[in-house]
Motif scaffolding. Structure first.
Motif, short mmCIF file in Angstrom:
data_model
loop_
_atom_site.label_atom_id
_atom_site.label_comp_id
_atom_site.label_asym_id
_atom_site.label_seq_id
_atom_site.Cartn_x
_atom_site.Cartn_y
_atom_site.Cartn_z
N GLN A 1 15.57 -3.32 -8.50
CA GLN A 1 14.96 -4.24 -9.57
C GLN A 1 16.34 -3.93 -10.20
O GLN A 1 16.92 -2.98 -10.23
CB GLN A 1 13.74 -3.63 -10.19
CG GLN A 1 13.63 -3.95 -12.01
CD GLN A 1 12.03 -3.60 -12.45
OE1 GLN A 1 12.44 -1.83 -12.61
NE2 GLN A 1 10.91 -4.37 -12.26
N GLY B 1 2.39 -5.64 3.42
CA GLY B 1 2.07 -6.41 1.96
C GLY B 1 4.21 -6.30 1.56
O GLY B 1 4.19 -5.20 2.20
N PRO B 2 3.86 -6.92 0.36
CA PRO B 2 5.58 -6.39 -0.17
C PRO B 2 5.45 -5.26 -0.47
O PRO B 2 4.97 -4.21 -1.03
CB PRO B 2 5.13 -7.67 -1.25
CG PRO B 2 4.27 -8.40 -0.77
CD PRO B 2 2.65 -7.58 -0.91
N TYR C 1 11.32 -7.89 -3.77
CA TYR C 1 10.22 -7.67 -2.86
C TYR C 1 10.17 -8.07 -1.48
O TYR C 1 11.47 -9.08 -1.36
CB TYR C 1 9.38 -8.38 -3.10
CG TYR C 1 8.11 -7.31 -4.47
CD1 TYR C 1 8.82 -7.62 -5.66
CD2 TYR C 1 8.07 -5.60 -4.06
CE1 TYR C 1 8.29 -7.41 -6.81
CE2 TYR C 1 7.10 -5.23 -5.17
CZ TYR C 1 7.38 -5.46 -6.40
OH TYR C 1 6.97 -4.78 -7.48
N THR D 1 12.95 -8.41 -10.28
CA THR D 1 13.25 -7.51 -8.96
C THR D 1 12.91 -8.38 -7.80
O THR D 1 12.53 -9.30 -7.47
CB THR D 1 11.32 -6.88 -9.28
OG1 THR D 1 11.19 -7.03 -10.96
CG2 THR D 1 11.43 -5.90 -8.07
N PHE E 1 4.94 -14.20 -7.28
CA PHE E 1 5.56 -14.07 -6.15
C PHE E 1 6.34 -15.32 -5.39
O PHE E 1 7.27 -15.62 -5.00
CB PHE E 1 5.26 -13.09 -4.94
CG PHE E 1 5.12 -12.41 -5.39
CD1 PHE E 1 4.07 -11.42 -6.32
CD2 PHE E 1 6.04 -11.02 -4.73
CE1 PHE E 1 4.76 -10.38 -6.84
CE2 PHE E 1 5.63 -9.59 -5.01
CZ PHE E 1 4.71 -9.46 -6.03
N PHE F 1 9.01 -2.85 -2.42
CA PHE F 1 9.69 -2.82 -3.52
C PHE F 1 11.29 -2.51 -2.82
O PHE F 1 11.17 -1.53 -2.17
CB PHE F 1 9.82 -2.50 -4.86
CG PHE F 1 10.71 -1.92 -5.63
CD1 PHE F 1 11.38 -0.63 -5.39
CD2 PHE F 1 10.59 -2.85 -7.16
CE1 PHE F 1 12.73 -0.32 -6.75
CE2 PHE F 1 11.26 -2.37 -7.30
CZ PHE F 1 12.21 -1.16 -7.45
N TYR G 1 11.03 -11.65 -1.50
CA TYR G 1 10.89 -12.65 -3.06
C TYR G 1 12.03 -11.92 -4.79
O TYR G 1 11.94 -10.94 -4.39
CB TYR G 1 9.73 -11.99 -3.25
CG TYR G 1 8.18 -12.81 -2.08
CD1 TYR G 1 7.88 -11.75 -1.08
CD2 TYR G 1 7.69 -13.95 -2.11
CE1 TYR G 1 6.75 -12.30 -0.03
CE2 TYR G 1 7.32 -14.55 -1.42
CZ TYR G 1 6.70 -13.58 -0.51
OH TYR G 1 6.36 -14.26 1.02
N GLN H 1 9.19 -8.78 2.37
CA GLN H 1 7.87 -8.72 3.13
C GLN H 1 8.33 -8.82 4.44
O GLN H 1 8.12 -9.53 5.15
CB GLN H 1 6.34 -9.58 2.60
CG GLN H 1 4.99 -9.63 3.03
CD GLN H 1 4.37 -11.04 2.31
OE1 GLN H 1 4.83 -11.85 2.29
NE2 GLN H 1 2.81 -10.20 2.77
#
Lengths: 112, 113
Positions: free
Chosen positions: B49, B43-44, B36, B34, B103, B46, B87, B38
């Motif tokens: 995936q 916040g991170p 992410y 997955t 992370f 999505f 990430y 940021q």
């Protein structure tokens, strides 16, 4: 409004005080998480919860307490705040453990 | 838990395709990969995936080779707004390992005008 909400957005507290950070999600997601983010460390998992009344420690749980009496709420309590707990705290939730997480906007906590 | 390794930072010019590779040599059979994104003070978020081969959505593509020991996030024609930290996470829900994944420090992408 649907989503995940953290409060307060900013908090300054004194060493030794108890402080609670709130996290509320409106989707009834089973999984909820608390992360802290410090420069040079990325995000580190503090605690997580797989369902109401089920919680478990993450990578850095010392000094923190969580509860999950209701599915939608996952408060994080610093029992006796220390300066090393100055950080940005993020709450996240997900429907299933292998799905993507949705994060809140974060709480910037300063312990003086 | 499978550990991931990513470059600390990358620079790219606007309009170029950016590929960020993540190594996860100890990935387990049930692990998903997955990614992410940021932005500062947020916040991170999505991005994408996958489990194997290639996954594409409106934001990015994820390439996973047959041995699954690495993955590559591909961002087509980046703009200044793609400047962020990215990430890579690996985990699954079968053994409870995914819930404890961390992370790491991610890859800081700087897009240059």
């Amino acid at each position: 409004d649907a989503g995940i909400t953290q409060s307060p957005r900013y908090k300054i507290t004194e060493t030794g005080r108890q402080v609670t950070l709130m996290c509320h999600q409106t989707w009834s997601h089973s999984y909820m998480f608390w992360y802290r983010q410090d420069l040079g460390h990325g995000l580190r998992l503090i605690y997580y919860s797989a369902a109401a009344d089920i919680t478990d420690k993450g990578e850095v749980p010392d000094g923190y307490v969580v509860s999950r009496s209701k599915t939608e709420n996952f408060p994080l309590t610093l029992e006796s705040a220390t300066r090393s707990q100055t950080s940005v705290y993020f709450c996240a939730s997900t429907e299933a453990a292998n799905y993507g997480y949705t994060f809140g906007s974060g709480t910037r906590l300063t312990v003086v | 838990l499978a550990k991931t390794t990513q470059p600390i930072s990358m620079d790219s010019y606007e309009g170029q395709e950016v590929n960020i590779t993540c190594s996860h040599n100890n990935i387990a059979t049930n692990d998903y990969i997955t990614w992410y994104q940021q932005f500062p003070s947020q916040g991170p978020r999505f991005i994408i995936q996958g489990y194997k081969t290639k996954v594409t959505n409106e934001v990015a593509s994820l390439f996973i080779p047959a041995d699954r020991k690495s993955s590559t996030l591909s961002l087509p024609r980046v703009s200044l707004s793609d400047t962020a930290v990215y990430y890579c996470l690996v985990g699954d829900d079968q053994t409870g390992g995914y819930q404890k994944v961390t992370f790491g420090t991610g890859t800081k992408l700087q897009v240059i005008p």
